[in-house]
Design an enzyme around this catalytic site. Structure first.
Site, short mmCIF file in Angstrom:
data_model
loop_
_atom_site.label_atom_id
_atom_site.label_comp_id
_atom_site.label_asym_id
_atom_site.label_seq_id
_atom_site.Cartn_x
_atom_site.Cartn_y
_atom_site.Cartn_z
CD GLU A 102 -2.92 -0.94 2.47
OE1 GLU A 102 -4.22 -1.22 2.15
OE2 GLU A 102 -2.45 -0.78 3.51
CB CYS A 115 3.26 7.69 2.90
SG CYS A 115 3.52 6.44 4.17
CB CYS A 122 7.50 -4.89 8.83
SG CYS A 122 9.04 -4.04 9.38
CB CYS A 126 6.66 -2.23 16.39
SG CYS A 126 8.11 -1.92 15.72
CB CYS A 129 3.30 -1.58 13.66
SG CYS A 129 3.31 -1.36 12.19
CB CYS A 351 1.33 6.68 10.85
SG CYS A 351 2.51 7.63 10.22
N1 SAH Z 1 9.35 0.79 9.71
C1 SAH Z 1 9.54 2.19 9.76
C2 SAH Z 1 8.57 3.08 8.89
C3 SAH Z 1 7.14 2.57 8.67
S1 SAH Z 1 6.24 2.95 10.14
C4 SAH Z 1 9.47 2.84 11.20
O1 SAH Z 1 8.88 1.94 12.03
O2 SAH Z 1 9.74 3.84 11.19
C5 SAH Z 1 5.74 4.67 9.98
C6 SAH Z 1 5.64 5.21 11.50
O3 SAH Z 1 4.19 4.69 11.98
C7 SAH Z 1 6.74 4.89 12.61
O4 SAH Z 1 6.80 5.68 13.50
C8 SAH Z 1 5.57 3.71 13.43
O5 SAH Z 1 6.14 3.65 14.61
C9 SAH Z 1 4.40 4.40 13.13
N2 SAH Z 1 3.29 3.46 13.54
C10 SAH Z 1 3.29 2.17 13.41
N3 SAH Z 1 2.02 1.73 13.89
C11 SAH Z 1 1.36 2.83 14.51
C12 SAH Z 1 0.01 2.90 14.75
N4 SAH Z 1 -0.85 1.89 14.93
N5 SAH Z 1 -0.28 4.13 15.22
C13 SAH Z 1 0.25 5.31 15.02
N6 SAH Z 1 1.52 5.11 14.50
C14 SAH Z 1 2.13 3.96 14.27
FE1 SF4 Z 2 7.95 -2.68 11.10
FE2 SF4 Z 2 5.90 -1.45 11.74
FE3 SF4 Z 2 7.91 -1.58 13.44
FE4 SF4 Z 2 7.87 0.11 11.42
S1 SF4 Z 2 6.78 0.35 13.23
S2 SF4 Z 2 9.76 -1.43 11.95
S3 SF4 Z 2 6.65 -1.02 9.87
S4 SF4 Z 2 6.66 -3.33 12.62
#
Ligand code: SAH
Ligand code: SF4
Length: 364
Positions: A102, A115, A122, A126, A129, A351
């Protein structure tokens, strides 16, 4: 002993430079000026040779038979009431054909930000996420990363947004699906293409890579292409960050600190520390105090992100009021802090909500 022959993958048109195309034209005994014509189509997002009006039929056929001109197929597009558009693309390459990623276009009055995704799923996990819950499926190639931008440009020209919104791509953020620094070579190549003056010619100030903190890769990015950097910090306490951003166990905060201090940023530029605010988890007074101690106010700013829930997500977000108070407390300590405005809420485009399922959402 002879090595087995390497089968070179089919070159993808969106990743090709002028020099690559000139060499290709020479190889096919075509006039050199065709290379520039092809690049012009490609930069406009016209990737189907059939739509390239000034390209003669025999060359179109050569392109179709020998190059991968369209590494992505648009499967679905959703438009939010605020102008945000979310795109679902399917990969076309052997072995990963049909896997989905996406991308999101976020329009403002004077800028348009894409974006983009760097991986299907991934490598990291985390727990807050949605992409992380999908597991890792594939790395994108540079051509597939750039193609997201090109196809969105094309779509915006075909169907511009309302007048008050910007309908072209001015900024790129690597904040879609995946951890860009875990797909280092392809991401670096895609940055070079986006910056190439014969290609999209974006300045490095308009490109931001977001990483959860893969220290060696970030250091190499700074040496090769010091684009804007955003770091998913989410906690300045190792024990908490080990849970929220598990890569912290490998590269703890002290190492991240050294890496950020050494990252080359120009004057007037800042590293962004992203901080998703989770109710009762990382939004308390002691979290604030630890964060204040971690931040280098001269070089860094904090971007507080509202938690975007997804079906089954195990956390809830801090209230808007609490986020504002948290930001004000940071500001009162001399730290630049902003609360990120969430966009595309009605289409789950914000995000951390991207998670391409094989099932196509209902049209509507
Ligand atoms: N993997 C990279 C980039 C993609 S995620 C990273 O982690 O930085 C982009 C941003 O969205 C990151 O700061 C991530 O921590 C945040 N993010 C992930 N899940 C989220 C959620 N459920 N609500 C708000 N931000 C989130
Ligand atoms: Fe991967 Fe989501 Fe963690 Fe970014 S926030 S490193 S996309 S698992």
């Amino acid at each position: 002993m002879t090595q087995p022959a390497q089968t070179s993958p089919t070159p993808q048109l969106p990743a090709m430079t002028l020099a690559d195309l000139q060499a290709q034209m020479q190889h096919w005994q075509q006039p050199a000026f065709r290379a520039k014509q092809l690049l012009d189509w490609c930069n406009k997002g016209v990737l189907d040779p059939c739509e390239m009006a000034n390209i003669p039929a025999p060359l179109r056929q050569l392109l179709q038979e020998n190059l991968c001109c369209q590494p992505l197929k648009l499967v679905h597009r959703q438009c939010s009431s605020d102008g945000t558009r979310k795109y679902l693309f399917a990969l076309q390459r052997d072995r990963v054909a049909g896997k989905m990623v996406e991308s999101v276009f976020i329009p403002e009055e004077k800028r348009g930000t894409v974006c983009i995704s760097s991986q299907v799923g991934c490598v990291l996990d985390c727990p807050f996420c949605h992409t992380g819950t999908q597991g890792f499926e594939a790395n994108l190639t540079a051509g597939e990363i750039v193609a997201q931008v090109l196809m969105i440009k094309h779509d915006l020209r075909q169907e511009p947004l309302a007048d008050e919104l910007h309908s072209d791509v001015t900024h790129i953020v690597y904040m879609g699906m995946g951890e860009p620094m875990a797909n280092e070579a392809a991401v670096q190549q895609s940055i070079e293409i986006l910056m190439d003056e014969q290609r999209l010619h974006l300045s490095r100030r308009r490109i931001t890579v977001s990483s959860s903190g893969l220290v060696p890769q970030i250091t190499r990015l700074g040496a090769a292409q010091p684009v804007n950097l955003a770091i998913s910090l989410h906690s300045a306490d190792d024990a908490k960050r080990d849970i929220l951003v598990p890569i912290n166990k490998k590269y703890p905060l002290a190492e991240l600190r050294r890496c950020l201090d050494a990252y080359p940023i120009g004057k007037q530029r800042h590293i962004t520390l992203e901080y998703v605010m989770l109710d009762g988890v990382n939004d308390q007074a002691d979290d604030l105090a630890t964060l204040v101690r971690f931040v280098q106010p001269e070089r860094e700013r904090v971007n507080l992100i509202q938690f975007n829930p997804y079906p089954g997500s195990p956390y809830s977000g801090s209230s808007k009021q609490h986020m504002k108070r948290f930001a004000q407390q940071l500001i009162s300590q001399g730290i630049r802090a902003t609360v990120r405005r969430s966009r595309g809420d009605d289409i789950m485009a914000a995000c951390g909500q991207l998670k391409a399922d094989a099932t196509i959402p209902n049209q509507g």
